[in-house]
Write an enzyme that holds these catalytic residues in place. Structure first.
Site, PDB file in Angstrom:
ATOM      1  N   ASN A 147      -5.022  -0.193   3.988  1.00 21.28           N
ATOM      2  CA  ASN A 147      -5.646   0.837   3.164  1.00 21.28           C
ATOM      3  C   ASN A 147      -4.766   2.076   3.049  1.00 21.28           C
ATOM      4  O   ASN A 147      -4.112   2.484   4.005  1.00 21.28           O
ATOM      5  CB  ASN A 147      -7.010   1.225   3.740  1.00 21.28           C
ATOM      6  CG  ASN A 147      -7.953   0.045   3.759  1.00 21.28           C
ATOM      7  OD1 ASN A 147      -7.681  -0.964   3.120  1.00 21.28           O
ATOM      8  ND2 ASN A 147      -9.054   0.152   4.497  1.00 21.28           N
ATOM      9  N   HIS A 182       0.620  -0.464   3.688  1.00 21.61           N
ATOM     10  CA  HIS A 182       0.892  -0.226   2.261  1.00 21.61           C
ATOM     11  C   HIS A 182       1.031   1.257   1.928  1.00 21.61           C
ATOM     12  O   HIS A 182       0.860   1.656   0.781  1.00 21.61           O
ATOM     13  CB  HIS A 182      -0.208  -0.868   1.396  1.00 21.61           C
ATOM     14  CG  HIS A 182      -0.160  -2.367   1.379  1.00 21.61           C
ATOM     15  ND1 HIS A 182      -1.273  -3.160   1.151  1.00 21.61           N
ATOM     16  CD2 HIS A 182       0.876  -3.232   1.560  1.00 21.61           C
ATOM     17  CE1 HIS A 182      -0.911  -4.445   1.189  1.00 21.61           C
ATOM     18  NE2 HIS A 182       0.377  -4.507   1.446  1.00 21.61           N
ATOM     19  N   CYS A 201      16.359  11.120  -3.930  1.00 23.56           N
ATOM     20  CA  CYS A 201      17.402  12.142  -3.775  1.00 23.56           C
ATOM     21  C   CYS A 201      17.746  12.399  -2.310  1.00 23.56           C
ATOM     22  O   CYS A 201      18.695  13.115  -2.020  1.00 23.56           O
ATOM     23  CB  CYS A 201      16.965  13.438  -4.453  1.00 23.56           C
ATOM     24  SG  CYS A 201      15.639  14.304  -3.589  1.00 23.56           S
ATOM     25  N   GLY A 254     -12.453  -6.936   6.619  1.00 24.06           N
ATOM     26  CA  GLY A 254     -12.600  -6.358   5.281  1.00 24.06           C
ATOM     27  C   GLY A 254     -11.416  -6.549   4.355  1.00 24.06           C
ATOM     28  O   GLY A 254     -11.139  -5.680   3.542  1.00 24.06           O
ATOM     29  N   ASN A 281     -16.127 -10.255   7.590  1.00 15.62           N
ATOM     30  CA  ASN A 281     -16.156 -10.103   6.133  1.00 15.62           C
ATOM     31  C   ASN A 281     -17.443 -10.773   5.638  1.00 15.62           C
ATOM     32  O   ASN A 281     -17.705 -11.918   5.997  1.00 15.62           O
ATOM     33  CB  ASN A 281     -14.925 -10.806   5.523  1.00 15.62           C
ATOM     34  CG  ASN A 281     -14.713 -10.462   4.048  1.00 15.62           C
ATOM     35  OD1 ASN A 281     -15.662 -10.364   3.288  1.00 15.62           O
ATOM     36  ND2 ASN A 281     -13.455 -10.310   3.671  1.00 15.62           N
ATOM     37  N   PRO A 282     -18.253 -10.091   4.841  1.00 16.07           N
ATOM     38  CA  PRO A 282     -19.494 -10.734   4.362  1.00 16.07           C
ATOM     39  C   PRO A 282     -19.224 -11.936   3.460  1.00 16.07           C
ATOM     40  O   PRO A 282     -20.087 -12.788   3.298  1.00 16.07           O
ATOM     41  CB  PRO A 282     -20.211  -9.617   3.590  1.00 16.07           C
ATOM     42  CG  PRO A 282     -19.213  -8.534   3.379  1.00 16.07           C
ATOM     43  CD  PRO A 282     -18.141  -8.691   4.405  1.00 16.07           C
ATOM     44  N   ALA A 336     -18.561  -4.811   7.919  1.00 17.42           N
ATOM     45  CA  ALA A 336     -17.909  -4.175   9.064  1.00 17.42           C
ATOM     46  C   ALA A 336     -18.750  -3.044   9.646  1.00 17.42           C
ATOM     47  O   ALA A 336     -18.783  -2.851  10.868  1.00 17.42           O
ATOM     48  CB  ALA A 336     -16.554  -3.629   8.610  1.00 17.42           C
TER      49      ALA A 336
HETATM   50  C1  BJW Z   1     -16.163  -6.131   3.185  1.00 17.88           C
HETATM   51  C2  BJW Z   1     -17.182  -5.221   2.968  1.00 17.88           C
HETATM   52  C3  BJW Z   1     -17.766  -4.656   4.106  1.00 17.88           C
HETATM   53  C4  BJW Z   1     -16.495  -5.852   1.036  1.00 17.88           C
HETATM   54  N1  BJW Z   1     -17.330  -5.003   5.328  1.00 17.88           N
HETATM   55  N2  BJW Z   1     -15.758  -6.464   4.403  1.00 17.88           N
HETATM   56  C5  BJW Z   1       3.754 -15.097  -1.121  1.00 17.88           C
HETATM   57  C6  BJW Z   1       4.389 -14.536  -0.025  1.00 17.88           C
HETATM   58  C7  BJW Z   1       4.811 -13.204  -0.045  1.00 17.88           C
HETATM   59  C8  BJW Z   1       4.605 -12.404  -1.164  1.00 17.88           C
HETATM   60  C9  BJW Z   1       3.982 -12.967  -2.249  1.00 17.88           C
HETATM   61  C10 BJW Z   1       3.565 -14.285  -2.238  1.00 17.88           C
HETATM   62  N3  BJW Z   1       3.022 -14.550  -3.441  1.00 17.88           N
HETATM   63  C11 BJW Z   1       3.072 -13.421  -4.192  1.00 17.88           C
HETATM   64  C12 BJW Z   1       3.666 -12.445  -3.501  1.00 17.88           C
HETATM   65  C13 BJW Z   1       3.890 -11.060  -3.992  1.00 17.88           C
HETATM   66  C14 BJW Z   1       2.767 -10.097  -3.781  1.00 17.88           C
HETATM   67  C15 BJW Z   1       1.437 -10.803  -3.491  1.00 17.88           C
HETATM   68  O1  BJW Z   1       1.034 -11.005  -2.382  1.00 17.88           O
HETATM   69  N4  BJW Z   1       0.723 -11.141  -4.548  1.00 17.88           N
HETATM   70  C16 BJW Z   1      -0.559 -11.843  -4.412  1.00 17.88           C
HETATM   71  C17 BJW Z   1      -1.630 -11.066  -5.157  1.00 17.88           C
HETATM   72  C18 BJW Z   1      -0.400 -13.244  -4.870  1.00 17.88           C
HETATM   73  N5  BJW Z   1       3.120  -9.237  -2.659  1.00 17.88           N
HETATM   74  C19 BJW Z   1       3.901  -8.187  -2.831  1.00 17.88           C
HETATM   75  O2  BJW Z   1       4.408  -7.932  -3.930  1.00 17.88           O
HETATM   76  C20 BJW Z   1       4.204  -7.356  -1.605  1.00 17.88           C
HETATM   77  N6  BJW Z   1       5.618  -7.176  -1.468  1.00 17.88           N
HETATM   78  C21 BJW Z   1       6.422  -8.203  -1.277  1.00 17.88           C
HETATM   79  O3  BJW Z   1       6.022  -9.348  -1.162  1.00 17.88           O
HETATM   80  O4  BJW Z   1       7.743  -7.847  -1.215  1.00 17.88           O
HETATM   81  C22 BJW Z   1       8.716  -8.878  -1.116  1.00 17.88           C
HETATM   82  C23 BJW Z   1      10.067  -8.223  -1.310  1.00 17.88           C
HETATM   83  C24 BJW Z   1      11.058  -8.416  -0.349  1.00 17.88           C
HETATM   84  C25 BJW Z   1      12.310  -7.819  -0.532  1.00 17.88           C
HETATM   85  C26 BJW Z   1      12.551  -7.027  -1.664  1.00 17.88           C
HETATM   86  C27 BJW Z   1      11.567  -6.831  -2.610  1.00 17.88           C
HETATM   87  C28 BJW Z   1      10.315  -7.434  -2.421  1.00 17.88           C
HETATM   88  C29 BJW Z   1       3.627  -5.935  -1.769  1.00 17.88           C
HETATM   89  C30 BJW Z   1       2.142  -5.945  -1.905  1.00 17.88           C
HETATM   90  C31 BJW Z   1       1.648  -4.533  -2.212  1.00 17.88           C
HETATM   91  C32 BJW Z   1       0.136  -4.489  -2.401  1.00 17.88           C
HETATM   92  N7  BJW Z   1      -0.222  -3.217  -2.926  1.00 17.88           N
HETATM   93  C33 BJW Z   1      -1.621  -2.906  -3.115  1.00 17.88           C
HETATM   94  C34 BJW Z   1      -1.722  -1.531  -3.801  1.00 17.88           C
HETATM   95  C35 BJW Z   1      -1.392  -0.400  -2.826  1.00 17.88           C
HETATM   96  C36 BJW Z   1      -1.387   0.917  -3.485  1.00 17.88           C
HETATM   97  C37 BJW Z   1      -2.705   1.281  -4.115  1.00 17.88           C
HETATM   98  O5  BJW Z   1      -3.751   1.270  -3.462  1.00 17.88           O
HETATM   99  O6  BJW Z   1      -2.679   1.625  -5.291  1.00 17.88           O
HETATM  100  O7  BJW Z   1      -2.303  -2.879  -1.849  1.00 17.88           O
HETATM  101  S1  BJW Z   1      -2.510  -4.149  -4.046  1.00 17.88           S
HETATM  102  C38 BJW Z   1      -4.004  -3.996  -3.131  1.00 17.88           C
HETATM  103  O8  BJW Z   1      -4.282  -5.238  -2.449  1.00 17.88           O
HETATM  104  C39 BJW Z   1      -3.729  -2.950  -2.038  1.00 17.88           C
HETATM  105  C40 BJW Z   1      -4.421  -3.558  -0.845  1.00 17.88           C
HETATM  106  O9  BJW Z   1      -3.913  -3.017   0.355  1.00 17.88           O
HETATM  107  C41 BJW Z   1      -4.134  -5.022  -1.029  1.00 17.88           C
HETATM  108  C42 BJW Z   1      -5.082  -5.938  -0.265  1.00 17.88           C
HETATM  109  O10 BJW Z   1      -6.394  -5.776  -0.722  1.00 17.88           O
HETATM  110  P1  BJW Z   1      -7.593  -5.882   0.321  1.00 17.88           P
HETATM  111  O11 BJW Z   1      -7.544  -4.752   1.259  1.00 17.88           O
HETATM  112  O12 BJW Z   1      -7.643  -7.235   0.899  1.00 17.88           O
HETATM  113  O13 BJW Z   1      -8.855  -5.599  -0.644  1.00 17.88           O
HETATM  114  P2  BJW Z   1      -9.690  -6.631  -1.554  1.00 17.88           P
HETATM  115  O14 BJW Z   1     -10.433  -5.818  -2.535  1.00 17.88           O
HETATM  116  O15 BJW Z   1      -8.840  -7.721  -2.076  1.00 17.88           O
HETATM  117  O16 BJW Z   1     -10.705  -7.306  -0.526  1.00 17.88           O
HETATM  118  C43 BJW Z   1     -11.757  -6.572   0.059  1.00 17.88           C
HETATM  119  C44 BJW Z   1     -12.517  -7.513   0.980  1.00 17.88           C
HETATM  120  O17 BJW Z   1     -13.485  -6.750   1.665  1.00 17.88           O
HETATM  121  C45 BJW Z   1     -13.252  -8.638   0.255  1.00 17.88           C
HETATM  122  O18 BJW Z   1     -12.926  -9.889   0.881  1.00 17.88           O
HETATM  123  C46 BJW Z   1     -14.734  -8.316   0.485  1.00 17.88           C
HETATM  124  O19 BJW Z   1     -15.546  -9.460   0.663  1.00 17.88           O
HETATM  125  C47 BJW Z   1     -14.676  -7.525   1.756  1.00 17.88           C
HETATM  126  N8  BJW Z   1     -15.769  -6.568   1.930  1.00 17.88           N
HETATM  127  N9  BJW Z   1     -17.402  -5.108   1.603  1.00 17.88           N
HETATM  128  C48 BJW Z   1     -16.336  -5.938   5.426  1.00 17.88           C
HETATM  129  N10 BJW Z   1     -18.786  -3.753   3.967  1.00 17.88           N
HETATM  130 ZN    ZN Z   2      14.097  14.307  -5.289  1.00 17.55          ZN
END
Ligand code: BJW
Ligand code: ZN
Length: 248
Positions: A101, A118, A130, A188, A214-215, A232
């Site tokens: 997060n 992240h 820079c 979560g 996770n629900p 959570a």
């Molecule tokens: C509850 C609840 C309650 C609800 N209690 N639970 C295979 C291997 C490696 C990489 C890849 C791959 N395939 C594709 C990739 C690339 C990509 C990726 O993973 N894509 C997939 C979507 C397929 N990954 C990347 O690009 C990453 N970088 C990378 O791989 O670099 C390689 C590299 C190497 C060398 C040079 C160059 C590159 C970077 C990923 C960055 C993710 N960024 C974000 C945005 C951050 C900024 C912002 O906020 O604006 O991060 S995307 C977004 O998703 C954010 C989150 O941290 C991330 C994960 O989301 P999260 O937290 O899981 O949220 P949700 O909404 O998905 O889930 C919420 C859950 O909560 C649900 O399950 C609900 O059920 C639950 N819930 N209420 C408990 N009360």
């Molecule tokens: Zn600068």
């Protein structure tokens, strides 16, 4: 009490090293929108238009408007009971919290040494690299948009990890050490974004008892030891109460 919590409490009591990974779901009860699922941010916005370096290159003002809107919304949110339990646990030796997060709510709850996988919505860095180290900026709203680097006057960007960008090697190193643990709790997160989603599997391979809270059922549920299908903010206080009552 939810079935399974007693098993986790027993494990936590005897564990020397406890690692927790959180995702957007832990902040849902605080009013922070998740990314995927009902009401998720990706239902209304296309990630490739907003959370990538290409998007920023194309239209930095549009991307900043989205981040400024989210900062404004999160500034009004407070940590919930789940953040508070983890903040208490973080005082314990051998405890590590890794969060995907960017909202800063773990830090606001008082968690010690949060690993921000992240990045943070509340930090900025120079788009032109820079040499100025990233800096904190809590201004809400930011004006004018887009903000500028105070050193070189170039564009500033949110210090978050966008799709296609690597995770800071120092963060990966700190996480790797934390995967040698006795119990790993994944809380979560939809576990679809890599490399964050791989951590629970690595910890389990290295011998950790792996738990998901996770629900909703996720893809990792079938390959871990125990899934607690509850929010959570209710499961963690219930677990904490079990631990506390055993001590007292
Ligand atoms: C509850 C609840 C309650 C609800 N209690 N639970 C295979 C291997 C490696 C990489 C890849 C791959 N395939 C594709 C990739 C690339 C990509 C990726 O993973 N894509 C997939 C979507 C397929 N990954 C990347 O690009 C990453 N970088 C990378 O791989 O670099 C390689 C590299 C190497 C060398 C040079 C160059 C590159 C970077 C990923 C960055 C993710 N960024 C974000 C945005 C951050 C900024 C912002 O906020 O604006 O991060 S995307 C977004 O998703 C954010 C989150 O941290 C991330 C994960 O989301 P999260 O937290 O899981 O949220 P949700 O909404 O998905 O889930 C919420 C859950 O909560 C649900 O399950 C609900 O059920 C639950 N819930 N209420 C408990 N009360
Ligand atoms: Zn600068």
């Amino acid at each position: 009490m939810f079935p399974g919590l007693g098993v986790i409490a027993d494990r936590l009591r005897t564990a020397a090293r406890v690692t927790v990974m959180t995702g957007a779901g832990i902040s849902a009860a605080s009013g922070v929108p998740t990314f995927r699922g009902p009401g998720g941010l990706w239902r209304s916005f296309r990630p490739e238009e907003l959370a990538t370096a290409d998007a920023f290159r194309r239209d930095s003002t549009l991307v900043w408007e989205w981040y400024d809107w989210r900062r404004g919304l999160i500034a009004t949110c407070l940590p919930n009971a789940a953040h508070e339990v983890l903040a208490r646990w973080s005082q314990r030796d051998g405890f590590t919290l890794i969060t995907q997060n960017v909202d800063g709510l773990h830090e606001r709850a008082g968690t010690k040494d949060t690993i921000r996988f992240h990045g943070s919505l509340w930090r900025l860095r120079c788009w032109d690299e820079c040499g100025r180290p990233e800096w904190e900026d809590r201004t809400v709203p930011i004006a004018p948009l887009p903000p500028r680097c105070p050193d070189c006057g170039g564009l500033a960007r949110p210090a978050v990890v966008w799709f296609g960008e690597p995770i800071d090697p120092r963060i990966l190193h700190a996480c790797d050490a934390a995967l040698d643990c006795d119990i790993f709790l994944s809380i979560g997160t939809s576990s679809v974004v890599y490399p964050a989603a791989g951590l629970v599997h690595t910890a389990k391979r290295r011998g950790a008892f792996a738990v998901e809270i996770n629900p909703q059922t996720t893809d990792v549920a079938s390959s871990i030891d125990l899934a607690i299908p509850h929010p959570a903010e209710t499961a963690l206080p219930a677990l904490d109460a079990l631990l506390t009552s055993a001590v007292g």
